[in-house]
Write a protein that holds these residues in place. Structure first.
Motif, PDB file in Angstrom:
ATOM      1  N   VAL A  70       0.926  -1.190  -0.072  1.00 50.87           N
ATOM      2  CA  VAL A  70      -0.024  -0.049  -0.055  1.00 50.87           C
ATOM      3  C   VAL A  70       0.928   1.239  -0.032  1.00 50.87           C
ATOM      4  O   VAL A  70       0.424   2.395  -0.640  1.00 50.87           O
TER       5      VAL A  70
ATOM      6  N   GLN B 130      -6.537   7.904  -8.841  1.00 47.42           N
ATOM      7  CA  GLN B 130      -7.544   6.967  -8.046  1.00 47.42           C
ATOM      8  C   GLN B 130      -8.395   6.507  -8.960  1.00 47.42           C
ATOM      9  O   GLN B 130      -8.689   5.128  -8.594  1.00 47.42           O
TER      10      GLN B 130
ATOM     11  N   PHE C 214      -7.611   0.491   0.978  1.00 51.45           N
ATOM     12  CA  PHE C 214      -7.128   1.694   0.238  1.00 51.45           C
ATOM     13  C   PHE C 214      -7.520   2.995   0.779  1.00 51.45           C
ATOM     14  O   PHE C 214      -6.899   3.946   0.961  1.00 51.45           O
TER      15      PHE C 214
ATOM     16  N   VAL D  75      -5.262   6.453   0.336  1.00 49.41           N
ATOM     17  CA  VAL D  75      -5.146   6.407  -1.050  1.00 49.41           C
ATOM     18  C   VAL D  75      -6.351   6.785  -1.841  1.00 49.41           C
ATOM     19  O   VAL D  75      -6.199   7.343  -2.964  1.00 49.41           O
TER      20      VAL D  75
END
Length: 403
Positions: free
Chosen positions: A305, A318, A347, A352
């Motif tokens: 990650v 994204q 995520f 993220v």
């Protein structure tokens, strides 16, 4: 690459959960033009959940030096020659004054500005609200340049560095009196983790047959689908500044390299991405989402990650990541479809993926990465997570109304 240290450097427990990169410095120029550049200020500030301008201005204030900030190009400069040791000591002072909770000394805090222009540290661990020293020059700067409002709720542990989580129960308490809260999850974090673990457990989706054919022919077909998807990324993504459409494109090379080196560390993978010169390309994010993970993606995501946290820097990145997840679950490993909520949660909690991007993606079927039917299946599987986001939003609104 720089190593990591505890956010509280007075805590020598190696299992202390809050970590940050070691502050780096670089001296540039000569004579009156000499200056100290801090190349990883953004990474350090991100680990502290503070804008990088704050510690930079703090350094300038404490050293009586002018500062130069260019956030667009990630340049943070303090005039004059200052060694790393001195700046690290000042960073400790900044953390103590503007990050650590005044009650429990936990770094899991947000800065809030009250109506009477007081700056308060809102601790997510113990719930205390403690004031910062308003006499410090940085306080005036913060009032004029308040921290950006978070578009998503605090998920707990936001001051941790992007390192793989340890086993449950290993909270890394530092053993000092009054700091037990610094090594434990707050109630909000516990609730979120519990809800995340229960996502889609009893839904109709979980009762459907998502098992994958494991025959040699089926496995071969899935590998071919992944390879063709990687090789044709520039075609499926539409117009872009990269027009490589053959097997020798950097994206195809990256996909093949990951397949040939399945046990590579996150550092090795990112170095390969840099070698190919595509660390800022959104397509590279899609390739990694497809190639790095297997049917055990939920358990594998924490290992990698940090790469996505480093590379995903825009809404376009994204969306590419979500496209890669679609292909991973919809084409390569259909048995992953019921686990989509947990994948999104991983995520999301790592900062993220943003809430708004996930919600938009989850409500708009697209044929950009997979066929329409597969896109529908993947998005339908995400419904428990989308519902959780909406309900949590409602809870936040209610809390704000109460306040």
């Amino acid at each position: 690459m720089a190593g990591f240290v505890n956010v509280r450097r007075d805590v020598d427990d190696k299992f202390y959960r809050y970590r940050m990169p070691i502050l780096l410095t670089k001296i540039e120029g000569k004579g009156n033009g000499i200056k100290t550049v801090i190349p990883n200020m953004s990474d350090v500030a991100r680990a502290l959940s503070r804008p990088p301008t704050y510690p930079t201005k703090f350094f300038g204030s404490e050293l009586g030096a002018q500062t130069s900030i260019d956030e667009k190009n990630d340049r943070f400069i303090v005039n004059g020659a200052h060694d790393a040791t001195r700046l690290r000591e000042l960073l400790d002072a900044f953390i103590d004054k503007f990050v650590l909770c005044g009650a429990c000394k936990n770094p899991e805090t947000d800065l809030n500005i009250t109506k009477n222009e007081m700056i308060v540290r809102d601790c997510k661990a113990c719930g205390e609200h403690t004031n910062v020293d308003m006499r410090h020059r940085l306080s005036t700067y913060i009032i004029k340049n308040p921290p950006p409002k978070k578009s998503k709720r605090s998920k707990g542990g936001h001051a941790e560095a992007p390192t793989p989580p340890r086993a449950n129960g290993d909270n890394g308490a530092d053993g000092e009196d009054g700091d037990e809260a610094a090594g434990s999850d707050d109630e909000l974090t516990k609730r979120i983790k519990a809800e995340a673990a229960e996502l889609n457990a009893d839904t109709e989706l979980a009762k459907e047959d998502w098992s994958a054919d494991t025959s040699p022919e089926a496995v071969k077909a899935r590998i071919s689908a992944l390879q063709s998807g990687v090789a044709g990324l520039s075609v499926s993504n539409g117009a872009d500044d990269d027009s490589d459409e053959d097997a020798d494109s950097p994206y195809s090379q990256l996909g093949r390299w990951v397949e040939e080196n399945p046990n590579s560390s996150a550092v090795d993978v990112y170095k390969k991405v840099q070698d190919l010169g595509i660390e800022k390309k959104h397509k590279a994010v899609q390739v990694l989402a497809q190639a790095l993970f297997t049917a055990d993606a939920v358990a594998e995501i924490p290992k990698y990650v940090a790469i996505f946290a480093k590379m995903v820097s825009s809404e376009k990145h994204q969306k590419s990541l979500l496209g890669g997840i679609e292909r991973l679950a919809g084409v390569s490993y259909p048995e992953l479809i019921p686990a989509i909520p947990k994948i999104l949660m991983e995520f999301y909690q790592a900062d993220v993926l943003e809430e708004e991007v996930i919600q938009q993606w989850g409500t708009h079927v697209s044929k950009k990465y997979v066929d329409k039917d597969t896109s529908k299946k993947v998005r339908k599987a995400s419904e428990p997570f989308l519902k959780w986001l909406e309900e949590a939003d409602d809870d936040d609104d209610d809390e704000e109304d109460d306040e």
